[in-house]
Structure formats: structure tokens, C-alpha cells
Design an enzyme around this catalytic site. Structure first.
Site, PDB file in Angstrom:
ATOM      1  N   THR A   1       0.921  -1.142   0.000  1.00  0.00           N
ATOM      2  CA  THR A   1       0.000   0.000   0.000  1.00  0.00           C
ATOM      3  C   THR A   1       0.949   1.176   0.000  1.00  0.00           C
ATOM      4  O   THR A   1       2.128   1.000   0.311  1.00  0.00           O
ATOM      5  CB  THR A   1      -0.831  -0.014   1.310  1.00  0.00           C
ATOM      6  OG1 THR A   1      -1.802  -1.052   1.237  1.00  0.00           O
ATOM      7  CG2 THR A   1      -1.531   1.290   1.593  1.00  0.00           C
TER       8      THR A   1
ATOM      9  N   ARG B   1     -14.020  -7.035  -1.946  1.00  0.00           N
ATOM     10  CA  ARG B   1     -13.367  -6.952  -0.621  1.00  0.00           C
ATOM     11  C   ARG B   1     -12.856  -5.525  -0.393  1.00  0.00           C
ATOM     12  O   ARG B   1     -12.262  -4.913  -1.266  1.00  0.00           O
ATOM     13  CB  ARG B   1     -12.209  -7.953  -0.588  1.00  0.00           C
ATOM     14  CG  ARG B   1     -11.402  -7.935   0.724  1.00  0.00           C
ATOM     15  CD  ARG B   1     -10.157  -7.102   0.577  1.00  0.00           C
ATOM     16  NE  ARG B   1      -9.257  -7.188   1.728  1.00  0.00           N
ATOM     17  CZ  ARG B   1      -8.235  -6.373   1.915  1.00  0.00           C
ATOM     18  NH1 ARG B   1      -7.975  -5.425   1.033  1.00  0.00           N
ATOM     19  NH2 ARG B   1      -7.466  -6.506   2.964  1.00  0.00           N
TER      20      ARG B   1
ATOM     21  N   GLY C   1     -10.468  -3.153   2.180  1.00  0.00           N
ATOM     22  CA  GLY C   1      -9.445  -3.237   3.222  1.00  0.00           C
ATOM     23  C   GLY C   1      -9.516  -2.053   4.173  1.00  0.00           C
ATOM     24  O   GLY C   1     -10.557  -1.414   4.349  1.00  0.00           O
ATOM     25  N   ASP C   2      -8.383  -1.766   4.779  1.00  0.00           N
ATOM     26  CA  ASP C   2      -8.307  -0.734   5.814  1.00  0.00           C
ATOM     27  C   ASP C   2      -8.031   0.670   5.283  1.00  0.00           C
ATOM     28  O   ASP C   2      -8.261   1.661   5.982  1.00  0.00           O
ATOM     29  CB  ASP C   2      -7.167  -1.075   6.776  1.00  0.00           C
ATOM     30  CG  ASP C   2      -5.838  -1.119   6.024  1.00  0.00           C
ATOM     31  OD1 ASP C   2      -5.664  -2.031   5.182  1.00  0.00           O
ATOM     32  OD2 ASP C   2      -4.978  -0.233   6.223  1.00  0.00           O
TER      33      ASP C   2
ATOM     34  N   THR D   1      -0.072   0.118   6.538  1.00  0.00           N
ATOM     35  CA  THR D   1       0.071  -0.749   5.366  1.00  0.00           C
ATOM     36  C   THR D   1       0.149  -2.193   5.837  1.00  0.00           C
ATOM     37  O   THR D   1       0.641  -2.457   6.938  1.00  0.00           O
ATOM     38  CB  THR D   1       1.343  -0.396   4.562  1.00  0.00           C
ATOM     39  OG1 THR D   1       1.651  -1.484   3.686  1.00  0.00           O
ATOM     40  CG2 THR D   1       2.560  -0.144   5.443  1.00  0.00           C
ATOM     41  N   GLY D   2      -0.313  -3.111   5.007  1.00  0.00           N
ATOM     42  CA  GLY D   2      -0.209  -4.526   5.386  1.00  0.00           C
ATOM     43  C   GLY D   2      -1.557  -5.209   5.263  1.00  0.00           C
ATOM     44  O   GLY D   2      -2.408  -4.797   4.477  1.00  0.00           O
ATOM     45  N   HIS D   3      -1.765  -6.261   6.059  1.00  0.00           N
ATOM     46  CA  HIS D   3      -3.024  -7.017   6.027  1.00  0.00           C
ATOM     47  C   HIS D   3      -4.159  -6.139   6.532  1.00  0.00           C
ATOM     48  O   HIS D   3      -4.249  -5.866   7.735  1.00  0.00           O
ATOM     49  CB  HIS D   3      -2.944  -8.222   6.963  1.00  0.00           C
ATOM     50  CG  HIS D   3      -2.127  -9.349   6.437  1.00  0.00           C
ATOM     51  ND1 HIS D   3      -1.265 -10.072   7.227  1.00  0.00           N
ATOM     52  CD2 HIS D   3      -2.050  -9.880   5.198  1.00  0.00           C
ATOM     53  CE1 HIS D   3      -0.698 -11.008   6.484  1.00  0.00           C
ATOM     54  NE2 HIS D   3      -1.140 -10.903   5.255  1.00  0.00           N
ATOM     55  N   GLY D   4      -5.055  -5.766   5.616  1.00  0.00           N
ATOM     56  CA  GLY D   4      -6.139  -4.868   6.003  1.00  0.00           C
ATOM     57  C   GLY D   4      -6.994  -5.425   7.122  1.00  0.00           C
ATOM     58  O   GLY D   4      -7.436  -4.692   8.009  1.00  0.00           O
TER      59      GLY D   4
HETATM   60  N1  GLY Z   1      -3.665  -2.594   3.598  1.00  0.00           N
HETATM   61  C1  GLY Z   1      -4.265  -2.707   2.334  1.00  0.00           C
HETATM   62  C2  GLY Z   1      -5.375  -3.642   2.313  1.00  0.00           C
HETATM   63  O1  GLY Z   1      -5.411  -4.607   3.075  1.00  0.00           O
HETATM   64  O2  GLY Z   1      -6.254  -3.458   1.515  1.00  0.00           O
END
Ligand code: GLY
Length: 315
Positions: free
Chosen positions: A180, A208, A210-211, A230-233
Site C-alpha cells: 500500500t 473486498r 481493506g483498511d 500498510t499490510g493485512h487490512g
Molecule cells: N492494507 C491494504 C489492504 O489490506 O487493503
């Protein structure tokens, strides 16, 4: 103890995730430095933190080496669906009691496929509507009203992203990127801004979200500071990572905050993520628990610098 104030300040990230391929590293470094320089020019001229973070993130959205805008990774069915958000905390008039007041504003867009720079569309949501988060046909109408050109969704699919997606069809381990891009800044007047933009996670299901566009998760700003994640939303959303970071600036320095919130996210939400933070003195914090996270910073004394942020220790 009084802290030295070093304003203005800007920090930019190019995503936390897998280490970039060797042949892409120089280009990514150049891209991050160009982005931080684009923002630094605005800050040096006495410009605004919001213009600064939007300029930096727009540069990264235009660079196919980053997972945002034109470089976005593809959904499981091979399309681009982007999310982006901006937030500001601006100094308002002093209240009658003499307390400094800040006005907090934000805007976000989700599932965007027809605008080259979703960060500018997120800014339009903030500046031109009473809403915080938009998606669908309405946001495309807003893009037209804001003078942002609509493009064909297929024109947002960069050859690099398509190649990675095709490789992932043959081997599900081939595209595990979840980068991201983001930027946070404080300008000379003490206003904060944060901007985050993403193509999401590679191979995500269509629809989907994300964050990155979500205030408090992918970005946040208040009178203490600003942050971009940034990373796993899914993990970032569970941890409300960006808000936690900015709130903790009340009690500890920015670097300590960044390390602490990433460690807590890893423990309680079990994801891989990174965060950048700036506080009211212009001090930076950055931390991640992924394989890599590249950042670039600008400060008046140090100028512009590129860094590979160290991974936090296992907790
Ligand atoms: N951090 C970006 C996403 O998970 O969409």
C-alpha cells in the site's frame, strides 16, 4: 523535558510486505525519493500538509512498482479495485478558554476502478461532500464533478500487475504482495495530514474492502499527530491501528508508539503490517513486522532520505 521542534516534516511509505525483487529495488527507491521530494517542495515553500501528502501519494499511484493507482494488484478475477483515504487535523481558532482547537476532516473511497488517482477522489469526498466514505456509481459522478477523468477499468491494469496475476493463476504462492502507499506530514503552521492508497491484497475476492480508506484503521490524524498503515487490512482493521498510534502519542515518542502498536497488532490480530507516524514536534515513528518496508523522510535539517525500515523484534 522540552523537545526540539523540527517542522515541517514528511514521511512516506511504499508498503509493508515481501521484499521487492532485486531488479525493482533501485526503481522503488527512486520512486519513494521522488514522492518525498514532491511533498518536500510544497512544505519548503510554506505549503499545506494536505497538499503535501496528496502530491507524494499521487506520485506513487502513478508508479507501477507500487501497489496503488496504476500499479495496483488484481482481484481474483483479474480486475483493479482500489481504496484510498485522506485525513487532516487543522489548527482552528483558539477557543474562548484559550485552548488551541483542531478541526478533523477525512474522506475515503472504496472499490474504485475508473480513476487513476484515487487519493484525489478521496480528497474530493472530504472537500466536496458531507460524507466520509463513498463508493459505487456516486463516487464516479463525484469524480466527474471534481474534474477527475474517468478511464476504462482495463487501462488501470499495469503489465507488471497482470504478469504477477497470471503467475498466481499457475502457482498460488506466486503473488503474496500486500503493499500500500501512504504519507503523513506536519506543515509549518502545525497542521497534520495523512493519505493512504492501495490496490488491496493480491488475489482478493471482488468487492473486498481493506483498511486503507477507513479512518482510524488505514489512516488517522488529530491534534497529536498523523499516521498511515500498510499490510493485512483485516488485521489493521481489527486493531484500529492508525487511531491507536496517534492516541498513544499522548504518552510516548513517535518511534516507541510505532513499535508498540505493531507489536500489539501482531499479538492480538496476528497479521503483518507497518505504520508511519509523525508527531507535533515533527518527529517520525515507523515500524513493521513484515519481510520489508521501505520509507522516505523529509525534515528541514536532514533533507530527503530513503530507508529500509528494520523489522520489529518478535514479541
Ligand atoms: N492494507 C491494504 C489492504 O489490506 O487493503
Amino acid at each position: 523535558m522540552a523537545h526540539r521542534v523540527n517542522l515541517p516534516a514528511l514521511i512516506v511509505h511504499g508498503g509493508a510486505g515481501g521484499r521487492a525483487a532485486i531488479d525493482e529495488r533501485p526503481g522503488r527507491q527512486r520512486g519513494l525519493l521522488a514522492a518525498v521530494e514532491a511533498g518536500a517542495r510544497i512544505l519548503r515553500d510554506g505549503g499545506d500538509a494536505l497538499d503535501t501528502v496528496c502530491a507524494a501519494v499521487t506520485m506513487l499511484e502513478n508508479d507501477p512498482l507500487f501497489n496503488a493507482g496504476y500499479g495496483s494488484c488484481l482481484t481474483s478475477d483479474g480486475h483493479v479495485e482500489m481504496d484510498a483515504g485522506v485525513a487532516t487535523a487543522r489548527r482552528a481558532n483558539t477557543s474562548p478558554g484559550g485552548r488551541r482547537r483542531f478541526e478533523i476532516c477525512a474522506g475515503g473511497v472504496v472499490l474504485v476502478s475508473r480513476v487513476r488517482n484515487p487519493i484525489l477522489l478521496a480528497r474530493a469526498v472530504m472537500e466536496r461532500t458531507p460524507h466520509l466514505l463513498m463508493g459505487g456509481g456516486g463516487v464516479e459522478r463525484l469524480a466527474r464533478d471534481a474534474g477527475l477523468r474517468l478511464c476504462r477499468p482495463a487501462s488501470m491494469v499495469a503489465p507488471r500487475a497482470l504478469k504477477r496475476w497470471q503467475a498466481a493463476q499457475r502457482d498460488t504462492q506466486a503473488d503474496v504482495q500486500h503493499g500500500t502507499v501512504g504519507a503523513v506530514a506536519i506543515d509549518r503552521a502545525g497542521n497534520f495530514a495523512a493519505a493512504t492508497s492501495t490496490g488491496g491484497v493480491a488475489g482478493k475476492l471482488p468487492g473486498r474492502i481493506g483498511d486503507s480508506a477507513i479512518l482510524g484503521a488505514g489512516l488517522y490524524a488529530n491534534e497529536r499527530g498523523a499516521s498511515s498503515a500498510t499490510g493485512h487490512g483485516e488485521a489493521i482493521l481489527r486493531a484500529a491501528l492508525s487511531r491507536e498510534a496517534v492516541e498513544r502519542l499522548r504518552a510516548m515518542p513517535a518511534q516507541r508508539v510505532a513499535e508498540l502498536v505493531i507489536a500489539r497488532m501482531a499479538r492480538y490480530a496476528q497479521g503483518e503490517a507497518g505504520i508511519i507516524v509523525v508527531d507535533a514536534s515533527g518527529r517520525f515513528g515507523f515500524a513493521h513486522n513484515a519481510a520489508a518496508m521501505e520509507i522516505a523522510t523529509f525534515a528541514p535539517t536532514a533533507g530527503s532520505r530513503h530507508l529500509l525500515a528494520p523489522r520489529i523484534g518478535v514479541v
